[in-house]
Design a protein around this motif. Structure first.
Motif, PDB file in Angstrom:
ATOM      1  N   ALA A 308       5.334   7.184   4.285  1.00  0.00           N
ATOM      2  CA  ALA A 308       6.209   6.448   5.192  1.00  0.00           C
ATOM      3  C   ALA A 308       6.374   4.988   4.797  1.00  0.00           C
ATOM      4  CB  ALA A 308       5.652   6.537   6.615  1.00  0.00           C
ATOM      5  N   GLY A 309       5.734   4.562   3.719  1.00  0.00           N
ATOM      6  CA  GLY A 309       5.851   3.171   3.294  1.00  0.00           C
ATOM      7  C   GLY A 309       5.054   2.213   4.152  1.00  0.00           C
ATOM      8  N   LEU A 310       4.031   2.706   4.862  1.00  0.00           N
ATOM      9  CA  LEU A 310       3.182   1.874   5.705  1.00  0.00           C
ATOM     10  C   LEU A 310       1.890   1.556   4.967  1.00  0.00           C
ATOM     11  CD1 LEU A 310       3.730   3.844   9.031  1.00  0.00           C
ATOM     12  CD2 LEU A 310       4.903   1.759   8.277  1.00  0.00           C
ATOM     13  N   HIS A 311       1.156   0.592   5.489  1.00  0.00           N
ATOM     14  CA  HIS A 311       0.012   0.050   4.750  1.00  0.00           C
ATOM     15  C   HIS A 311      -1.271   0.244   5.546  1.00  0.00           C
ATOM     16  CE1 HIS A 311       3.675  -2.076   3.463  1.00  0.00           C
ATOM     17  NE2 HIS A 311       3.124  -2.059   2.251  1.00  0.00           N
ATOM     18  N   LEU A 312      -1.859   1.425   5.435  1.00  0.00           N
ATOM     19  CA  LEU A 312      -3.121   1.707   6.088  1.00  0.00           C
ATOM     20  C   LEU A 312      -4.206   0.798   5.523  1.00  0.00           C
ATOM     21  CD1 LEU A 312      -4.807   3.568   7.992  1.00  0.00           C
ATOM     22  CD2 LEU A 312      -5.169   5.052   6.005  1.00  0.00           C
ATOM     23  N   ASP A 313      -5.014   0.200   6.417  1.00  0.00           N
ATOM     24  CA  ASP A 313      -6.068  -0.749   6.023  1.00  0.00           C
ATOM     25  C   ASP A 313      -5.491  -1.895   5.204  1.00  0.00           C
ATOM     26  OD1 ASP A 313      -8.032   0.766   7.296  1.00  0.00           O
ATOM     27  OD2 ASP A 313      -8.327   2.026   5.537  1.00  0.00           O
ATOM     28  N   GLU A 314      -4.193  -2.181   5.436  1.00  0.00           N
ATOM     29  CA  GLU A 314      -3.491  -3.301   4.780  1.00  0.00           C
ATOM     30  C   GLU A 314      -3.474  -3.164   3.257  1.00  0.00           C
ATOM     31  OE1 GLU A 314      -4.003  -7.177   7.143  1.00  0.00           O
ATOM     32  OE2 GLU A 314      -5.991  -6.237   7.291  1.00  0.00           O
ATOM     33  N   ALA A 315      -3.548  -1.912   2.781  1.00  0.00           N
ATOM     34  CA  ALA A 315      -3.580  -1.664   1.337  1.00  0.00           C
ATOM     35  C   ALA A 315      -2.181  -1.350   0.829  1.00  0.00           C
ATOM     36  CB  ALA A 315      -4.524  -0.510   1.027  1.00  0.00           C
ATOM     37  N   GLU A 316      -1.914  -1.738  -0.409  1.00  0.00           N
ATOM     38  CA  GLU A 316      -0.652  -1.436  -1.075  1.00  0.00           C
ATOM     39  C   GLU A 316      -0.787  -0.129  -1.849  1.00  0.00           C
ATOM     40  OE1 GLU A 316       2.202  -2.960  -0.949  1.00  0.00           O
ATOM     41  OE2 GLU A 316       1.614  -4.722   0.229  1.00  0.00           O
ATOM     42  N   ASP A 317       0.299   0.662  -1.862  1.00  0.00           N
ATOM     43  CA  ASP A 317       0.302   1.918  -2.609  1.00  0.00           C
ATOM     44  C   ASP A 317       0.987   1.689  -3.954  1.00  0.00           C
ATOM     45  OD1 ASP A 317       0.099   4.527  -3.357  1.00  0.00           O
ATOM     46  OD2 ASP A 317       1.872   5.180  -2.253  1.00  0.00           O
ATOM     47  N   GLU A 318       0.258   1.905  -5.019  1.00  0.00           N
ATOM     48  CA  GLU A 318       0.791   1.688  -6.367  1.00  0.00           C
ATOM     49  C   GLU A 318       0.905   2.993  -7.138  1.00  0.00           C
ATOM     50  OE1 GLU A 318      -1.766  -1.146  -8.166  1.00  0.00           O
ATOM     51  OE2 GLU A 318      -1.212  -2.787  -6.817  1.00  0.00           O
ATOM     52  N   PHE A 319       1.010   4.101  -6.398  1.00  0.00           N
ATOM     53  CA  PHE A 319       1.062   5.401  -7.061  1.00  0.00           C
ATOM     54  C   PHE A 319       2.409   5.630  -7.748  1.00  0.00           C
ATOM     55  CE2 PHE A 319       2.102   9.966  -6.867  1.00  0.00           C
ATOM     56  CZ  PHE A 319       1.090  10.460  -7.677  1.00  0.00           C
ATOM     57  N   GLU A 320       3.490   5.297  -7.060  1.00  0.00           N
ATOM     58  CA  GLU A 320       4.825   5.597  -7.584  1.00  0.00           C
ATOM     59  C   GLU A 320       5.220   4.549  -8.630  1.00  0.00           C
ATOM     60  OE1 GLU A 320       8.883   7.216  -5.579  1.00  0.00           O
ATOM     61  OE2 GLU A 320       8.248   5.241  -4.926  1.00  0.00           O
ATOM     62  N   THR A 321       5.068   4.915  -9.893  1.00  0.00           N
ATOM     63  CA  THR A 321       5.457   4.040 -11.002  1.00  0.00           C
ATOM     64  C   THR A 321       6.583   4.699 -11.780  1.00  0.00           C
ATOM     65  OG1 THR A 321       3.840   5.046 -12.494  1.00  0.00           O
ATOM     66  CG2 THR A 321       3.095   3.160 -11.179  1.00  0.00           C
ATOM     67  N   SER A 322       7.243   3.901 -12.610  1.00  0.00           N
ATOM     68  CA  SER A 322       8.357   4.418 -13.416  1.00  0.00           C
ATOM     69  C   SER A 322       7.870   5.496 -14.372  1.00  0.00           C
ATOM     70  CB  SER A 322       9.003   3.271 -14.204  1.00  0.00           C
ATOM     71  OG  SER A 322      10.032   3.755 -15.021  1.00  0.00           O
ATOM     72  N   GLU A 323       6.678   5.331 -14.944  1.00  0.00           N
ATOM     73  CA  GLU A 323       6.154   6.331 -15.873  1.00  0.00           C
ATOM     74  C   GLU A 323       5.890   7.661 -15.161  1.00  0.00           C
ATOM     75  OE1 GLU A 323       5.046   3.309 -15.475  1.00  0.00           O
ATOM     76  OE2 GLU A 323       5.600   2.330 -17.383  1.00  0.00           O
ATOM     77  N   ARG A 324       5.309   7.605 -13.940  1.00  0.00           N
ATOM     78  CA  ARG A 324       5.047   8.850 -13.206  1.00  0.00           C
ATOM     79  C   ARG A 324       6.359   9.526 -12.809  1.00  0.00           C
ATOM     80  NH1 ARG A 324       0.405   6.178 -10.593  1.00  0.00           N
ATOM     81  NH2 ARG A 324      -1.504   7.207 -11.324  1.00  0.00           N
ATOM     82  N   LEU A 325       7.351   8.743 -12.443  1.00  0.00           N
ATOM     83  CA  LEU A 325       8.639   9.332 -12.079  1.00  0.00           C
ATOM     84  C   LEU A 325       9.264  10.055 -13.271  1.00  0.00           C
ATOM     85  CD1 LEU A 325      10.333   6.672  -9.743  1.00  0.00           C
ATOM     86  CD2 LEU A 325       9.833   9.059  -9.191  1.00  0.00           C
ATOM     87  N   GLN A 326       9.216   9.424 -14.442  1.00  0.00           N
ATOM     88  CA  GLN A 326       9.796  10.052 -15.638  1.00  0.00           C
ATOM     89  C   GLN A 326       9.047  11.330 -16.001  1.00  0.00           C
ATOM     90  OE1 GLN A 326       9.680   6.970 -18.591  1.00  0.00           O
ATOM     91  NE2 GLN A 326      11.409   5.827 -17.724  1.00  0.00           N
TER      92      GLN A 326
END
Length: 466
Positions: A308-326
């Motif tokens: 949902a694009g929310l920040h649990l425990d005020e953490a940023e999600d860095e999973f979705e990268t250009s390399e993973r998408l490709q």
């Protein structure tokens, strides 16, 4: 001249000869009727018919019919047996009428068994004393006096122990908890597994807590199982201050509503406590589900908040990268019949997301607005029977897809949940429509998939007798 009618034994003998068979027949019919109704009074009637009535008739014949003195040994023996049977009838009748047939929830049903045992002992002692006093002429007054003095002395010597037992018995009599209830006491919390006259046994999950009833009587404790269907688990979470509170609350409620431990017919609720804190109340059937529900809820919130694009425990999600998408597009390229250029063109419109074990990716009856392509992990496709039982259809793996009815705006026929952590690629309906417009063969592939999934659901339901 005295006739037989004038004999003192005549009417007694006639009364016994006529009355005994009539009473036996009447009591036999009554006993059979009580047995058919499974009544608790069947046993007392059985005692009267088989023992008290014949013994009473024999006693009348001996004393009145045969004019035998009550001081003779045979008469005293018969009278003693008669007295003992009457005592048994008294105990059986009181137990049947007062306690065995008592409605649930009344004081008669809640009374501890030790109280009944003490009452039986007192009645037996009084009955035996009366039998020996009136039939055998024994002096039982001195015996009762000696017992009374001994009881006083013993009570003074054991007043602390006896006081504890009485306190525990009062707790049992009130019954503020039952077997299976969950208690929180000053010494620990857990499930009540045994209650006796001395102590309550509580399974804490890490051992057995033995709580003396006298301690419970003197302390305050909380019964989480009373009243029933009111227990709720409260779970606190923290999100970033920039996350919209309404979005966070919707996500938390959606995740809590998916929990299998959720009490039937209830709905969870979440509130914003101010700043970055939120609290979710989850109705549960039993406190036994607290641990599993909390751990599963927090695990699913971790995945749902990132989707949902929310920040649990005020953490940023860095999973979705250009390399993973490709990399993900290359995995699903054969399914969508994409070449290298088409993959690059679709890259800005694709999204990566992850689902935790047990999370649902889709529900039967929903109309999807996007297609879901599995990149990693396994998904179980299931159909729901009329009784709510899930019927497995097939397992989807990397390269398979869900939500193909997004093209036809129709509800999906089956539900799907993650068997382990699943990574998926999400593509909205508009972009899938553009692809199928350029690739008619791809549209045929999706059409075949829609028909095949629908047929699989029907076959699974038919095999289950639906």
């Amino acid at each position: 001249m005295t006739t037989i009618v004038d004999a003192p034994w005549f009417y007694w003998a006639v009364g016994v000869a006529v009355g005994l068979p009539v009473c036996l027949v009447t009591l036999t019919e009554l006993h059979n009727a009580l047995l058919r109704r499974d009544s608790v009074l069947a046993r007392p009637v059985h005692l009267v018919r088989n023992y008290i009535l014949p013994l009473g008739a024999l006693l009348i014949l001996l004393v009145q019919g045969m004019q035998i003195s009550g001081e003779t040994t045979p008469v005293r023996i018969v009278a003693t047996v008669f007295g003992f049977v009457v005592l048994v009838l008294l105990l059986s009748g009181l137990n049947a009428t007062l306690f065995q047939g008592a409605p649930e929830g009344t004081w008669r049903k809640r009374i501890p068994s030790i109280f009944l045992d003490v009452a039986r002992f007192v009645l037996i002692a009084l009955g035996v004393g009366l039998i020996f006093a009136y039939i055998w002429g024994a002096n039982v007054g001195g015996l009762f006096a000696a017992l009374g003095v001994s009881s006083i002395v013993l009570g003074l010597a054991l007043q602390n122990s006896v006081g504890q037992i009485i306190s525990g018995l009062l707790v049992l009599f009130e019954q503020p908890f039952q077997l299976g209830d969950w208690l929180e006491t000053p010494s620990g919390s857990g499930k009540v597994v045994e209650v006796n006259w001395r102590a309550t046994h509580i399974d804490t999950g890490g051992g057995m807590l033995i709580m003396p009833n006298s301690v419970l009587a003197a302390a305050s404790f909380t019964n989480f199982s009373r009243p029933p269907s009111t227990h709720s688990l409260s779970v606190d979470t923290v999100f970033a201050v920039d996350d919209p509170p309404d979005d966070v609350i919707r996500m938390l409620n959606r995740v809590a509503a998916m929990l299998p431990q959720l009490r039937a017919g209830s709905a969870p609720g979440s509130v914003h406590l101010g700043a970055v804190r939120y609290s979710t109340s989850i109705p549960l059937a039993s406190p036994a589900d607290d641990y599993s529900a909390k751990t599963q809820f927090l695990r699913w919130v971790w995945y749902a908040s990132r989707r949902a694009g929310l920040h649990l425990d005020e953490a940023e999600d860095e999973f979705e990268t250009s390399e993973r998408l490709q990399t993900s597009l290359r995995i699903i390229a054969p399914t969508l019949r994409l070449n290298r250029a088409e993959q690059e063109a679709l890259l800005p419109y694709a999204r990566l997301a992850r689902y935790g074990t047990g999370e649902y990716l889709q529900y039967a009856g929903d109309v999807p607005r996007r297609m879901i392509f599995i990149v990693n992990g396994c998904v179980s496709l299931v159909a729901a029977a009329s009784d709510g039982v899930h019927i497995p259809i097939r397992t989807l793996e990397a390269g398979d897809f869900l939500g193909q009815t997004a093209l036809t705006r129709e509800p999906v026929p089956a539900s799907a949940f993650a068997l382990d952590e699943v990574t998926v690629l999400l593509i909205k309906r508009d972009h899938i429509e553009e692809l199928t417009a350029r690739k008619p063969v791809l549209l045929q592939d999706f059409g075949h998939a829609i028909e095949e999934r629908r047929a699989s659901v029907q076959r699974a339901l038919a095999a289950a007798g639906e």
